[in-house]
Design a protein around this motif. Structure first.
Motif, PDB file in Angstrom:
ATOM      1  N   ALA A  34      29.046  21.868   5.750  1.00 28.18           N
ATOM      2  CA  ALA A  34      28.654  22.256   7.102  1.00 28.18           C
ATOM      3  C   ALA A  34      28.404  23.767   7.154  1.00 28.18           C
ATOM      4  O   ALA A  34      27.439  24.231   7.775  1.00 28.18           O
ATOM      5  CB  ALA A  34      29.733  21.852   8.097  1.00 28.18           C
ATOM      6  N   TYR A  35      29.248  24.530   6.477  1.00 25.58           N
ATOM      7  CA  TYR A  35      29.074  25.980   6.451  1.00 25.58           C
ATOM      8  C   TYR A  35      27.736  26.363   5.829  1.00 25.58           C
ATOM      9  O   TYR A  35      27.054  27.275   6.311  1.00 25.58           O
ATOM     10  CB  TYR A  35      30.211  26.657   5.690  1.00 25.58           C
ATOM     11  N   PHE A  37      24.933  24.633   5.766  1.00 29.86           N
ATOM     12  CA  PHE A  37      23.852  24.369   6.714  1.00 29.86           C
ATOM     13  C   PHE A  37      23.787  25.489   7.749  1.00 29.86           C
ATOM     14  O   PHE A  37      22.703  25.964   8.100  1.00 29.86           O
ATOM     15  CB  PHE A  37      24.041  23.014   7.407  1.00 29.86           C
ATOM     16  N   PHE A  38      24.959  25.905   8.235  1.00 25.25           N
ATOM     17  CA  PHE A  38      25.026  27.002   9.194  1.00 25.25           C
ATOM     18  C   PHE A  38      24.474  28.290   8.578  1.00 25.25           C
ATOM     19  O   PHE A  38      23.650  28.985   9.179  1.00 25.25           O
ATOM     20  CB  PHE A  38      26.483  27.210   9.640  1.00 25.25           C
ATOM     21  N   GLU A  41      20.727  28.404   8.155  1.00 26.89           N
ATOM     22  CA  GLU A  41      20.040  28.548   9.436  1.00 26.89           C
ATOM     23  C   GLU A  41      20.164  29.967   9.993  1.00 26.89           C
ATOM     24  O   GLU A  41      19.232  30.487  10.595  1.00 26.89           O
ATOM     25  CB  GLU A  41      20.645  27.548  10.426  1.00 26.89           C
ATOM     26  N   TRP A  66      30.899  32.050  11.349  1.00 26.53           N
ATOM     27  CA  TRP A  66      31.360  30.665  11.182  1.00 26.53           C
ATOM     28  C   TRP A  66      32.780  30.503  11.713  1.00 26.53           C
ATOM     29  O   TRP A  66      33.085  29.534  12.415  1.00 26.53           O
ATOM     30  CB  TRP A  66      31.274  30.261   9.716  1.00 26.53           C
ATOM     31  N   ARG A  74      30.417  23.536  15.971  1.00 27.60           N
ATOM     32  CA  ARG A  74      30.292  23.161  14.563  1.00 27.60           C
ATOM     33  C   ARG A  74      29.798  21.725  14.387  1.00 27.60           C
ATOM     34  O   ARG A  74      29.358  21.361  13.296  1.00 27.60           O
ATOM     35  CB  ARG A  74      31.644  23.283  13.859  1.00 27.60           C
ATOM     36  N   TYR A  77      26.398  20.896  12.588  1.00 24.74           N
ATOM     37  CA  TYR A  77      26.422  21.225  11.160  1.00 24.74           C
ATOM     38  C   TYR A  77      27.260  20.220  10.385  1.00 24.74           C
ATOM     39  O   TYR A  77      26.912  19.839   9.265  1.00 24.74           O
ATOM     40  CB  TYR A  77      26.947  22.651  10.946  1.00 24.74           C
ATOM     41  N   GLU A  78      28.358  19.784  10.984  1.00 20.08           N
ATOM     42  CA  GLU A  78      29.202  18.790  10.327  1.00 20.08           C
ATOM     43  C   GLU A  78      28.488  17.447  10.239  1.00 20.08           C
ATOM     44  O   GLU A  78      28.645  16.717   9.258  1.00 20.08           O
ATOM     45  CB  GLU A  78      30.538  18.673  11.056  1.00 20.08           C
ATOM     46  N   LYS A  80      25.198  17.104   9.939  1.00 13.89           N
ATOM     47  CA  LYS A  80      24.227  17.269   8.852  1.00 13.89           C
ATOM     48  C   LYS A  80      24.923  17.143   7.496  1.00 13.89           C
ATOM     49  O   LYS A  80      24.387  16.532   6.568  1.00 13.89           O
ATOM     50  CB  LYS A  80      23.537  18.631   8.943  1.00 13.89           C
ATOM     51  N   ALA A  81      26.116  17.733   7.390  1.00 12.56           N
ATOM     52  CA  ALA A  81      26.855  17.681   6.135  1.00 12.56           C
ATOM     53  C   ALA A  81      27.250  16.240   5.804  1.00 12.56           C
ATOM     54  O   ALA A  81      27.176  15.819   4.643  1.00 12.56           O
ATOM     55  CB  ALA A  81      28.094  18.564   6.210  1.00 12.56           C
TER      56      ALA A  81
END
Length: 106
Positions: A34-35, A37-38, A41, A66, A74, A77-78, A80-81
């Motif tokens: 998730a981090y 992806f963040f 971006e 973050w 979050r 992003y989570e 997506k992860a």
């Protein structure tokens, strides 16, 4: 003291003798966290806001941002992860199924 030096050299030599096997270039890529992806971006935003910032400093700013996010921020992003992890696991399963057949033939 001399024994420690000998031990370190022995370990270094053992590692350089091919103890680590080569990664298959056809293997599926791991899922991003998730981090990550963040960070992907937000990286350009950080560079625009801080021109001339070093690579390490960009990472520090991204890490601070973050940490400042609350759980609700979050969530995308989570999600997506999680999707990327499922993609990786399915690709890995099909890769391993195909790889087992090739190994059996040899």
């Amino acid at each position: 003291m001399p024994k420690e030096k000998a031990t370190r050299k022995t370990k270094a030599k053992a590692a350089s003798d091919g103890g680590k096997k080569k990664k298959d270039p056809n293997a599926p890529k791991r899922g991003l966290s998730a981090y990550m992806f963040f960070a992907n971006e937000q990286r350009e935003n950080v560079r625009e806001e801080n021109p001339g910032i070093s690579f390490g400093q960009v990472g520090k700013v991204l890490g601070e941002r973050w940490k400042a996010l609350n759980p609700k921020q979050r969530e995308p992003y989570e999600a997506k992860a999680k999707t990327d992890k499922e993609r990786y696991e399915s690709e890995k399963a099909s890769y391993n199924a195909g790889g087992d057949e090739e190994e059996d033939e040899e």
